[in-house]
Design a protein around this motif. Structure first.
Motif, mmCIF file in Angstrom:
data_model
loop_
_atom_site.group_PDB
_atom_site.id
_atom_site.type_symbol
_atom_site.label_atom_id
_atom_site.label_comp_id
_atom_site.label_asym_id
_atom_site.label_seq_id
_atom_site.Cartn_x
_atom_site.Cartn_y
_atom_site.Cartn_z
ATOM 1 N N PRO A 105 22.981 69.401 37.971
ATOM 2 C CA PRO A 105 23.913 68.185 38.000
ATOM 3 C C PRO A 105 24.221 67.760 39.497
ATOM 4 O O PRO A 105 24.018 68.707 40.415
ATOM 5 C CB PRO A 105 25.185 68.745 36.973
ATOM 6 N N ALA A 106 24.661 66.638 39.566
ATOM 7 C CA ALA A 106 24.740 65.927 40.864
ATOM 8 C C ALA A 106 25.913 64.983 40.803
ATOM 9 O O ALA A 106 26.277 64.418 39.926
ATOM 10 C CB ALA A 106 23.454 65.442 41.306
ATOM 11 N N LEU A 107 26.488 64.708 41.867
ATOM 12 C CA LEU A 107 27.240 63.648 42.145
ATOM 13 C C LEU A 107 26.774 62.307 42.689
ATOM 14 O O LEU A 107 26.177 62.263 43.634
ATOM 15 C CB LEU A 107 28.410 64.094 43.280
ATOM 16 N N ALA A 108 27.045 61.231 41.728
ATOM 17 C CA ALA A 108 26.437 60.030 41.766
ATOM 18 C C ALA A 108 27.603 59.016 42.072
ATOM 19 O O ALA A 108 28.895 59.167 41.407
ATOM 20 C CB ALA A 108 25.707 59.631 40.789
ATOM 21 N N SER A 109 27.397 58.012 42.859
ATOM 22 C CA SER A 109 28.635 57.038 43.056
ATOM 23 C C SER A 109 27.924 55.700 43.267
ATOM 24 O O SER A 109 26.867 55.467 43.719
ATOM 25 C CB SER A 109 29.376 57.241 43.993
ATOM 26 N N ALA A 110 28.471 54.522 43.095
ATOM 27 C CA ALA A 110 28.143 53.103 43.281
ATOM 28 C C ALA A 110 28.588 52.899 44.663
ATOM 29 O O ALA A 110 29.580 53.368 45.166
ATOM 30 C CB ALA A 110 28.651 52.314 42.451
ATOM 31 N N PHE A 111 27.554 52.359 45.371
ATOM 32 C CA PHE A 111 27.634 52.085 46.785
ATOM 33 C C PHE A 111 27.347 50.484 47.121
ATOM 34 O O PHE A 111 26.321 50.179 46.550
ATOM 35 C CB PHE A 111 26.650 53.095 47.503
ATOM 36 N N PRO A 112 28.248 50.070 47.944
ATOM 37 C CA PRO A 112 27.898 48.629 48.119
ATOM 38 C C PRO A 112 26.675 48.341 48.828
ATOM 39 O O PRO A 112 25.944 49.202 49.704
ATOM 40 C CB PRO A 112 28.814 48.334 49.257
ATOM 41 N N SER A 113 26.073 47.258 48.306
ATOM 42 C CA SER A 113 24.509 46.809 48.878
ATOM 43 C C SER A 113 24.643 45.395 49.517
ATOM 44 O O SER A 113 25.274 44.566 48.846
ATOM 45 C CB SER A 113 23.668 46.824 47.573
ATOM 46 N N PHE A 114 24.128 45.091 50.607
ATOM 47 C CA PHE A 114 24.144 43.655 51.239
ATOM 48 C C PHE A 114 22.631 43.303 51.080
ATOM 49 O O PHE A 114 21.811 43.997 51.530
ATOM 50 C CB PHE A 114 24.772 43.928 52.625
ATOM 51 N N GLY A 115 22.577 41.940 50.880
ATOM 52 C CA GLY A 115 21.276 41.368 51.091
ATOM 53 C C GLY A 115 20.363 41.629 49.794
ATOM 54 O O GLY A 115 19.239 40.876 49.777
ATOM 55 N N GLY A 116 20.771 42.169 48.610
ATOM 56 C CA GLY A 116 19.925 42.416 47.626
ATOM 57 C C GLY A 116 20.394 41.611 46.654
ATOM 58 O O GLY A 116 21.325 40.721 46.711
ATOM 59 N N GLN A 117 19.757 42.032 45.265
ATOM 60 C CA GLN A 117 20.124 41.136 44.212
ATOM 61 C C GLN A 117 21.231 41.707 43.346
ATOM 62 O O GLN A 117 22.032 41.110 42.779
ATOM 63 C CB GLN A 117 18.912 41.253 43.003
ATOM 64 N N HIS A 118 21.766 42.784 43.868
ATOM 65 C CA HIS A 118 22.908 43.286 43.025
ATOM 66 C C HIS A 118 23.952 43.751 44.034
ATOM 67 O O HIS A 118 23.932 44.144 45.338
ATOM 68 C CB HIS A 118 22.375 44.653 42.241
ATOM 69 N N ASP A 119 25.195 43.810 43.782
ATOM 70 C CA ASP A 119 26.247 44.265 44.592
ATOM 71 C C ASP A 119 26.315 45.722 45.163
ATOM 72 O O ASP A 119 26.953 45.924 45.936
ATOM 73 C CB ASP A 119 27.485 43.921 43.762
ATOM 74 N N ASP A 120 25.890 46.566 43.934
ATOM 75 C CA ASP A 120 25.908 48.069 44.458
ATOM 76 C C ASP A 120 24.494 48.749 43.956
ATOM 77 O O ASP A 120 23.647 48.050 43.262
ATOM 78 C CB ASP A 120 27.004 48.714 43.419
ATOM 79 N N PHE A 121 24.490 49.747 44.580
ATOM 80 C CA PHE A 121 23.475 50.656 44.112
ATOM 81 C C PHE A 121 23.950 52.152 43.923
ATOM 82 O O PHE A 121 25.207 52.517 44.141
ATOM 83 C CB PHE A 121 22.456 50.666 45.202
ATOM 84 N N VAL A 122 22.966 52.957 43.382
ATOM 85 C CA VAL A 122 23.195 54.352 42.940
ATOM 86 C C VAL A 122 23.032 55.295 43.844
ATOM 87 O O VAL A 122 21.746 55.219 44.460
ATOM 88 C CB VAL A 122 22.772 54.729 41.680
ATOM 89 N N PHE A 123 23.855 56.136 44.523
ATOM 90 C CA PHE A 123 23.544 56.972 45.640
ATOM 91 C C PHE A 123 23.923 58.319 44.995
ATOM 92 O O PHE A 123 25.035 58.833 44.602
ATOM 93 C CB PHE A 123 24.403 56.617 46.903
ATOM 94 N N MET A 124 22.980 59.205 45.002
ATOM 95 C CA MET A 124 23.058 60.723 44.643
ATOM 96 C C MET A 124 22.136 61.634 45.449
ATOM 97 O O MET A 124 20.902 61.051 45.615
ATOM 98 C CB MET A 124 23.027 60.764 43.229
#
Length: 343
Positions: free
Chosen positions: A121-140
């Motif tokens: 298992p791992a820690l995952a979080s929504a992270f801010p994204s700039f310039g893409g189609q979505h406001d956030d991305f998943v970082f883990m």
């Protein structure tokens, strides 16, 4: 009612900020009930109103610097272990802590329980994204595992893709592997092997490596990292964001009337940027791969971050994220497995 078991003693500002955050969440989310596990003499005086808040007295605490598994085993009456046990026993729907990351992960795996088919298992979080189609991305992974095998990173690509689709609503998410260069042959042996596993699979949409300086540019919807690199990158970005915002404020103050007037005109833009870079707004990091929602927020979290994490947990429980993840893992058991020689 959704019941959340809370480690009231975990975190740099516990139990004060934990209790404040819980009371904020209680007033904000009428469908939540809160179980506060902690030292009665320290926690009880902080509770202003006990509506939907139950204090369960414990006699021990797991400190930030303790060895995780040893602390969990030697302190069965600690606030963290008791809160995790409440979830295991069906007395609560989710577990929350701002405490020792390793101990939280150990409690999540050995008490709440690891899902069959998930190696690590791992820690995952929504992270801010700039310039893409979505406001956030998943970082883990953001620090649950200091060392990883290639097969772990491969599985993070699958779990991260599922989280991006089910929680962030991103269709066919683009997955990249955090590395010290974009070329296929970059990195140590673990990352080279992980790259090949990801490149050769049809389990997710892999687009290659990504460097740390590029992860917020909108070129990925899921960024996979080993726990050491992920945690170091997370803290570097957070520290840089806080420093730059503080320096901008100081520069404006020292630039005289013209600078202050200009700042007033740009205040809405500054407020929007600060909000996007404020990681407390996102809630906590989720332990993906365990049988119930487990959320860990920053050790330095204040009341706002705690309250936001409670709202995040409410959504996770209402959407049955753990149940859907388990079903997804079962349906994709063959894709999760890799050849022993590649592990």
């Amino acid at each position: 009612m959704i019941k959340i078991a809370i480690d009231a003693m975990g975190g740099d500002f516990a139990p004060d900020e934990i209790v404040k955050g819980v009371e904020m969440a209680r007033d904000r989310y009428p469908e939540l009930e809160f179980q506060l596990y902690g030292t009665e003499s320290k926690v009880k005086p902080l509770i202003q109103k006990s509506d939907r808040i139950t204090l369960i007295a414990t006699t021990d605490e797991i400190e930030m610097g303790e060895e995780p598994v040893k602390a969990m085993k030697n302190k069965p009456d600690s606030s963290m272990v008791r809160a995790a046990t409440a979830v295991k026993n069906g007395e609560a729907d989710a577990f929350f802590s701002a405490g020792n990351t390793g101990a939280i992960l150990a409690s999540a795996i050995f008490i709440v329980g690891r899902m069959r088919g998930v190696e690590r298992p791992a820690l995952a979080s929504a992270f801010p994204s700039f310039g893409g189609q979505h406001d956030d991305f998943v970082f883990m992974d953001l620090g649950a595992n200091a060392e990883n095998k290639p097969s772990h990173l491969y599985q993070y690509g699958i779990l991260g893709s599922f989280y991006a689709e089910s929680v962030l609503g991103i269709s066919n998410p683009r997955v990249r592997l955090l590395n010290n260069g974009g070329e296929e042959d970059k990195g140590d042996e673990v990352h080279k092997a992980a790259h090949q596993l990801m490149k050769d699979t049809d389990a997710f949409n892999f687009l290659g490596n990504v460097e740390a300086r590029e992860i917020m540019d909108g070129t990925a919807d899921v960024v996979v990292a080993d726990g050491f690199s992920g945690n170091a990158t997370l803290k570097a970005i957070e520290g840089t964001a806080l420093t730059m915002l503080d320096q901008l404020k100081q520069s404006i103050k020292s630039s005289g009337l013209r600078g202050i007037l200009g700042a007033l005109l740009l205040k809405p833009a500054f407020k929007s940027l600060k909000s996007k870079l404020d990681f407390n707004e996102k809630g906590g990091a989720v332990v993906l791969g365990v049988k119930a929602p487990v959320v860990k927020t920053h050790g330095s979290a204040k009341a706002d971050a705690v309250a936001n994490s409670m709202g995040q947990i409410q959504t996770m429980v209402q959407e049955d994220l753990a149940g859907k993840t388990a079903a997804f893992i079962k349906e994709n058991a063959d894709k999760l497995k890799v050849k022993k020689s590649a592990k």
